[in-house]
Design an enzyme around this catalytic site. Structure first.
Site, short mmCIF file in Angstrom:
data_model
loop_
_atom_site.label_atom_id
_atom_site.label_comp_id
_atom_site.label_asym_id
_atom_site.label_seq_id
_atom_site.Cartn_x
_atom_site.Cartn_y
_atom_site.Cartn_z
N GLU A 36 2.06 -22.95 10.03
CA GLU A 36 1.04 -23.54 9.15
C GLU A 36 -0.20 -23.87 9.97
OE1 GLU A 36 2.43 -26.32 5.70
OE2 GLU A 36 3.13 -27.07 7.63
N LYS A 117 8.33 -15.84 25.21
CA LYS A 117 7.38 -16.94 25.06
C LYS A 117 8.23 -18.15 24.74
CE LYS A 117 3.08 -18.33 22.89
NZ LYS A 117 3.40 -19.73 22.75
N ARG A 138 -0.15 -30.13 29.91
CA ARG A 138 -1.38 -29.39 29.71
C ARG A 138 -2.50 -30.28 29.15
NH1 ARG A 138 -1.74 -24.24 25.77
NH2 ARG A 138 -1.10 -25.79 24.25
N GLU A 174 7.14 -23.76 31.60
CA GLU A 174 7.42 -24.44 30.35
C GLU A 174 8.66 -25.32 30.50
OE1 GLU A 174 5.12 -23.35 28.13
OE2 GLU A 174 5.92 -23.70 26.12
N LYS A 292 1.97 -9.24 29.81
CA LYS A 292 0.82 -9.40 30.69
C LYS A 292 0.64 -8.11 31.47
CE LYS A 292 2.43 -14.06 31.43
NZ LYS A 292 3.22 -14.93 32.25
N LYS A 316 4.08 -12.54 18.58
CA LYS A 316 4.90 -13.59 17.99
C LYS A 316 5.99 -13.00 17.09
CE LYS A 316 3.68 -17.60 17.89
NZ LYS A 316 2.67 -18.63 17.90
N CYS A 412 27.66 -24.94 -20.21
CA CYS A 412 28.50 -25.02 -21.41
C CYS A 412 28.50 -26.42 -22.03
CB CYS A 412 29.93 -24.61 -21.07
SG CYS A 412 30.80 -25.85 -20.11
N CYS A 433 33.75 -22.23 -20.03
CA CYS A 433 32.41 -22.21 -19.45
C CYS A 433 32.10 -20.79 -18.96
CB CYS A 433 32.33 -23.20 -18.30
SG CYS A 433 30.74 -23.18 -17.46
S1 IVH Z 1 1.49 -17.21 30.34
C1 IVH Z 1 -3.15 -18.36 30.93
N1 IVH Z 1 3.94 -16.92 29.75
O1 IVH Z 1 2.36 -20.43 25.60
C2 IVH Z 1 -2.01 -18.75 30.12
N2 IVH Z 1 2.74 -18.66 28.68
O2 IVH Z 1 0.31 -20.22 23.60
C3 IVH Z 1 -0.86 -17.99 30.63
N3 IVH Z 1 4.09 -19.99 27.15
O3 IVH Z 1 0.11 -22.52 27.23
C4 IVH Z 1 0.34 -18.39 29.97
N4 IVH Z 1 5.96 -18.92 27.47
O4 IVH Z 1 2.58 -22.90 27.66
C5 IVH Z 1 2.84 -17.63 29.55
N5 IVH Z 1 6.18 -16.55 29.34
C6 IVH Z 1 5.07 -17.26 29.12
C7 IVH Z 1 5.03 -18.34 28.24
C8 IVH Z 1 3.84 -19.02 28.04
C9 IVH Z 1 5.37 -19.92 26.84
C10 IVH Z 1 3.16 -20.98 26.59
C11 IVH Z 1 2.26 -21.58 27.61
C12 IVH Z 1 0.88 -21.40 27.04
C13 IVH Z 1 1.17 -21.17 25.60
C14 IVH Z 1 0.07 -20.40 24.94
#
Ligand code: IVH
Length: 671
Positions: A36, A117, A138, A174, A292, A316, A412, A433
């Site tokens: 959301e 992620k 952060r 993380e 990446k 995502k 019913c 029923c």
């Molecule tokens: S790389 C320059 N790798 O997702 C930022 N981020 O939505 C590079 N996150 O703030 C981040 N898993 O906290 C990276 N495998 C992963 C990740 C990851 C989770 C988080 C991270 C970032 C947020 C962005």
């Protein structure tokens, strides 16, 4: 959109997002779901792009996260902690790959580093001369909170690096809570009447941002690094994202298993599909995959855009949770008359499918989740699990109505009763029923009962409403023309269904007993009854006392069975079925319990039976088939390509039956 309308909407969106940020980042108690939030955020960014005059430095679209919590000391990040650009579908990911090739003027496929992620909190760790010295959240991307003391309680954050490094090294990653730790934390919270956490991420946030680090120490948190700020002296040896991963492991960090380099868009897609499949079985929650550019030089060539690196994308997953509204709560009547409240929801896409209904099970469940008609609620669908309403969002409650169980059956109109000591409310209409009748027919036709193909609930309801079928006994009088006269039914389908109905006449006693739908008589009890009495007539005549002689039959089941056969309506139905030709082979009494009490495990592929057939044969002789090998297993039946179960069985010295031996065993006891 006109300028003044856009301005109004922009202000609304900013206020909503700021409120959501405050709840998420400062109070660790979110009022919006990520999905959301992302939608609002995207709408705001799009409007600001379209109406640049309305842009503002202070807009939440320019900030990464929330304000730092007052009580923690502020830490200014050496380089900002950025966000990631999201791709919500395959197309957006493909464009990302195309863009990278363009920017790098490359025709060849590019190599990406792929990893989950993680759905947790971004944290930066500073090591000085290999010693852990500072941890920070952060925050808004520029300034975060000093959470060093709390981070020290996390086992996966090494206090000293395994390799000697001079100077400062910053590791980013993380912090999250594993699913199992989240479940035990909430269990413990429930026990002491404390607030339950909505999901593992909020639990991780709430645990990490505790002013008293003793509380953090009592919560199990896990850290996964995903990057580091590369010191000057390592730049010649560490040239890829995979090198960074290796370095992090050499330094003593643990990385998530599912990571890899992939080539081109095809590689991205393959990795995404594979991990989507594994997602619900992973020990932690992930909300997508980060890709990446693997080559660090390529990364710096493509660089950054505003708040995110251009060289990475977060592809995502469809969210497993969404917010929607409970439009009404209806009551469904089951086979045995039980009333189940079902939430009718404003249609919403969750976990890739549109959800419009979710069972609420019973009144206790509604009370526990605090759900009222008109509430906004969180709906969850993870993997193939049936969608469920997780909780209501009380902050958004306006003009809702409490749900009450009706006093009369909605189908019913018979009165609704609740038996002493039972949680369920029931319609007292019995076979009068139509809902109970239709459910009973559906159950009789189901795969584990008589296995009649093509008899779905829509067809059954049609047959009942035109008066062709009243009870299961009527199924065998149906003719092809009866069915083909119905709406939306082709001749071929009608023929197939009638063929399947006729085919079901040859069955087994356990299937038949299970199919009758006697309350509390599941598949196992049906088998126990068949084994014990070996004939339908003997069972019909059995007293409660006779039934109680069967080891797993208790007083409630015994009472249900005798009551079922005492009812003349039921006896008539049974008679009708037998007269229609439903039959089974009578097993020889002496043989039937030959494998009584013995536990079997089947592993590998058998060539003469399907798993299901082998299971049925064992059970017919009174044996039980269980899933895993243990000391309590009596026989392990081994087919081709058997793996770890066979090894384990050998380790435990269990009796092993290869397929031929298994067939001999059956032959000895079957007749
Ligand atoms: S790389 C320059 N790798 O997702 C930022 N981020 O939505 C590079 N996150 O703030 C981040 N898993 O906290 C990276 N495998 C992963 C990740 C990851 C989770 C988080 C991270 C970032 C947020 C962005």
């Amino acid at each position: 959109m006109a300028l003044n309308k856009a301005e109004k909407r922009i202000n609304e969106l900013r206020a909503q997002i700021e409120e959501a940020n405050r709840h998420y980042y400062e109070l660790d108690d979110p009022i919006l779901l990520d999905s959301e939030y992302d939608r609002l955020f995207r709408e705001l960014s799009a409007l600001e792009e379209k109406f640049p005059n309305l842009k503002s430095e202070l807009s939440p679209s320019n900030l990464v996260g929330g304000k730092a919590l007052q009580a923690f000391e502020a830490v200014t990040h050496r380089t900002p902690m950025l966000s990631l650009n999201n791709a919500l579908n395959e197309e957006a990911t493909r464009s990302f790959d195309t863009k990278m090739k363009e920017l790098l003027s490359e025709d060849k496929e590019l190599t990406y580093y792929a990893e989950p992620k993680f759905d947790g909190l971004a944290v930066s760790l500073i090591y000085r001369n290999s010693n852990f010295v500072v941890a920070a959240t952060r925050g808004d991307g520029t300034t975060g909170e000093n959470i060093t003391e709390n981070a020290r309680t996390i086992k996966s954050i090494p206090s000293i690096l395994k390799t000697n490094l001079n100077g400062d090294l910053e590791v980013r990653g993380e912090v999250l809570m594993l699913k199992e730790d989240f479940i035990s934390l909430n269990r413990a919270q429930e026990k002491v009447g404390a607030k339950l956490f909505a999901n593992p991420r909020n639990a991780a946030a709430g645990s990490l941002r505790q002013l008293d680090s003793k509380i953090t120490a009592g919560r199990r948190l896990t850290f996964f690094p995903y990057g580091l700020l590369l010191p000057e002296n390592l730049r010649s040896t560490i040239t890829t994202q995979s090198d960074i991963a290796q370095l992090l492991m050499d330094l003593g960090f643990t990385l998530a298993e599912d990571r890899s380099t992939v080539v081109g868009f095809e590689g991205i897609k393959q990795f995404y599909d594979d991990l989507s499949q594994k997602r619900s079985g992973l020990p932690f929650e992930i909300d997508g995959i980060v890709f990446k550019l693997n080559d660090l030089q390529q990364q710096s060539r493509v660089g950054y855009v505003s708040r995110a690196p251009r060289y990475a994308i977060a592809y995502k997953f469809p969210p497993e949770e969404e917010v929607t509204r409970v439009l009404s709560i209806d009551v469904q009547v089951g086979r045995t008359g039980s009333l189940t409240p079902v939430a009718r929801l404003q249609p919403v896409r969750v976990g890739g499918v549109i959800v419009t209904n979710a069972t609420l099970h019973n009144l206790d469940e509604i009370a526990r989740k605090d759900i009222q008609i008109g509430d906004y609620c969180v709906v969850r669908r993870a993997g193939d699990v049936i969608p469920e309403v997780v909780r209501s969002i009380k902050e958004r409650r306006r003009n809702t109505k409490l749900f009450e169980m009706p006093s009369a059956c909605p189908i019913c109109s018979a009165i609704v009763i609740k038996e002493e000591g039972e949680a369920v409310y029931r319609c007292s209409g019995g076979q009068r029923c139509s809902a109970q009748r239709s459910q009973a027919i559906w159950h009789y036709c189901s795969r584990k009962a008589m296995n009649i193909d093509g008899m779905g609930d829509k067809l059954i309801d049609q047959l009942i409403s035109v008066g062709l079928v009243n009870d299961i006994g009527d199924l065998y009088s149906l003719e092809i023309s009866d069915l083909s006269d119905l709406d939306r039914m082709g001749k071929k389908s009608a023929e197939n269904i009638i063929q399947s109905i006729n085919g079901s006449k040859k069955t087994s006693l356990p299937r038949f007993l299970y199919g009758l739908g006697i309350r509390n008589v599941g598949e196992q009890t049906a088998r126990d009854l068949a084994n014990h009495f070996n004939s339908l007539d003997a069972l019909i005549e059995a007293t409660e006392g006779d039934l109680l002689e069967i080891p797993d039959v208790g007083p409630i089941v015994a009472k249900n069975i005798t009551e079922y056969f005492a009812d003349t309506f039921n006896r008539d139905v049974v008679r009708k079925l037998i007269e229609a030709g439903v039959h089974w082979e009578q097993a020889l009494k002496s043989k039937i319990g030959a494998l009584n009490g013995l536990k079997f495990v089947i592993t590998g592929t058998l060539s003469n039976f399907s798993r299901e057939e082998a299971k049925e044969r064992i059970e017919r002789l009174g044996g039980k088939v269980v899933a895993s090998v243990s000391k309590a297993t009596d026989y392990v039946v081994v087919g081709e390509n058997a793996g770890s179960k066979l090894e384990k069985a050998e380790g435990l010295g269990l009796a092993i039956l290869f397929e031929l031996e298994f067939m001999e065993l059956l032959k000895k006891h079957d007749n």
